[in-house]
Design an enzyme around this catalytic site. Structure first.
Site, PDB file in Angstrom:
ATOM      1  CG  LEU A   1      19.409   6.471  20.925  1.00 45.95           C
ATOM      2  CD1 LEU A   1      18.755   7.337  19.869  1.00 45.95           C
ATOM      3  CD2 LEU A   1      18.578   5.227  21.201  1.00 45.95           C
ATOM      4  CB  CYS A   2      26.369   4.906  22.435  1.00 45.10           C
ATOM      5  SG  CYS A   2      26.989   6.501  21.953  1.00 45.10           S
ATOM      6  CG  HIS A   3      25.748   0.386  18.231  1.00 43.51           C
ATOM      7  ND1 HIS A   3      25.515   1.517  17.488  1.00 43.51           N
ATOM      8  CD2 HIS A   3      24.870  -0.546  17.793  1.00 43.51           C
ATOM      9  CE1 HIS A   3      24.547   1.284  16.621  1.00 43.51           C
ATOM     10  NE2 HIS A   3      24.141   0.043  16.786  1.00 43.51           N
TER      11      HIS A   3
ATOM     12  CG  MET B   1      29.422   8.877  20.326  1.00 45.43           C
ATOM     13  SD  MET B   1      29.323  10.675  20.336  1.00 45.43           S
ATOM     14  CE  MET B   1      28.662  10.992  21.946  1.00 45.43           C
ATOM     15  CD  GLU B   2      32.399   4.348  22.309  1.00 38.97           C
ATOM     16  OE1 GLU B   2      31.389   3.642  22.436  1.00 38.97           O
ATOM     17  OE2 GLU B   2      32.589   5.046  21.278  1.00 38.97           O
TER      18      GLU B   2
ATOM     19  CG  ASP C   1      35.425  16.502  42.005  1.00 36.15           C
ATOM     20  OD1 ASP C   1      34.606  17.183  42.666  1.00 36.15           O
ATOM     21  OD2 ASP C   1      35.935  15.453  42.430  1.00 36.15           O
TER      22      ASP C   1
END
Length: 150
Positions: free
Chosen positions: A61-63, A97-98, A112
């Site tokens: 639901l992120c733009h 969020m980014e 990793d």
């Protein structure tokens, strides 16, 4: 998805951080560029930037945002590496969020690349440390100027 169409454009910045605990020997291998998969911090920087740019593809639901800057800083010391991601945009919604995605993926990339030599790594403290928003008067001014030309 939240409707942000009525919100004005704002200059937005978010900074997120996180750490990965590493054995001293692992950190020595990283800093001397002797990890078999390659340059760990350089690869993690690129991975973090790519992840930030793909946030809307991964978080449902992120733009989708036009990112003007994504910067990943990585510093290793005292048995850990700290990753900091700064993300900037001019948009109608925030860029936190980014920044968080950039940190998380950079940390996972370090994990990793080093998992073959360090079985005790631990990712922690992924968090938003700063979020700012400021008006962008110049954008509206330029738009109005363009409309007034004959």
């Amino acid at each position: 998805m939240v409707d942000v169409s009525a919100k004005p454009l704002s200059a937005r910045k978010a900074i997120a951080k996180g750490i990965i605990r590493l054995q001293r020997a692992t950190l020595d291998l990283i800093t001397s560029d002797r990890i078999a998969k390659g340059n760990v911090f350089a690869t993690a920087r690129i991975a973090g930037i790519q992840a930030a740019k793909q946030t809307a593809m991964l978080i449902p639901l992120c733009h989708t945002l036009p990112l003007s800057e994504v910067k990943i800083d990585i510093a290793g010391s005292n048995g850990h590496a700290e990753v900091k991601c700064t993300a900037r945009t001019v948009a109608q919604t925030g860029v936190e969020m980014e920044a968080l995605m950039g940190v998380a993926v950079a940390l996972l990339t370090i994990y990793d690349m080093c998992k073959g030599v360090d079985k005790e790594m631990e990712i922690s403290e992924v968090r938003l440390v700063e979020k700012t928003k400021s008006a962008v008067a110049g954008v509206n001014y330029r738009r109005n100027q363009k409309r007034r030309r004959p």
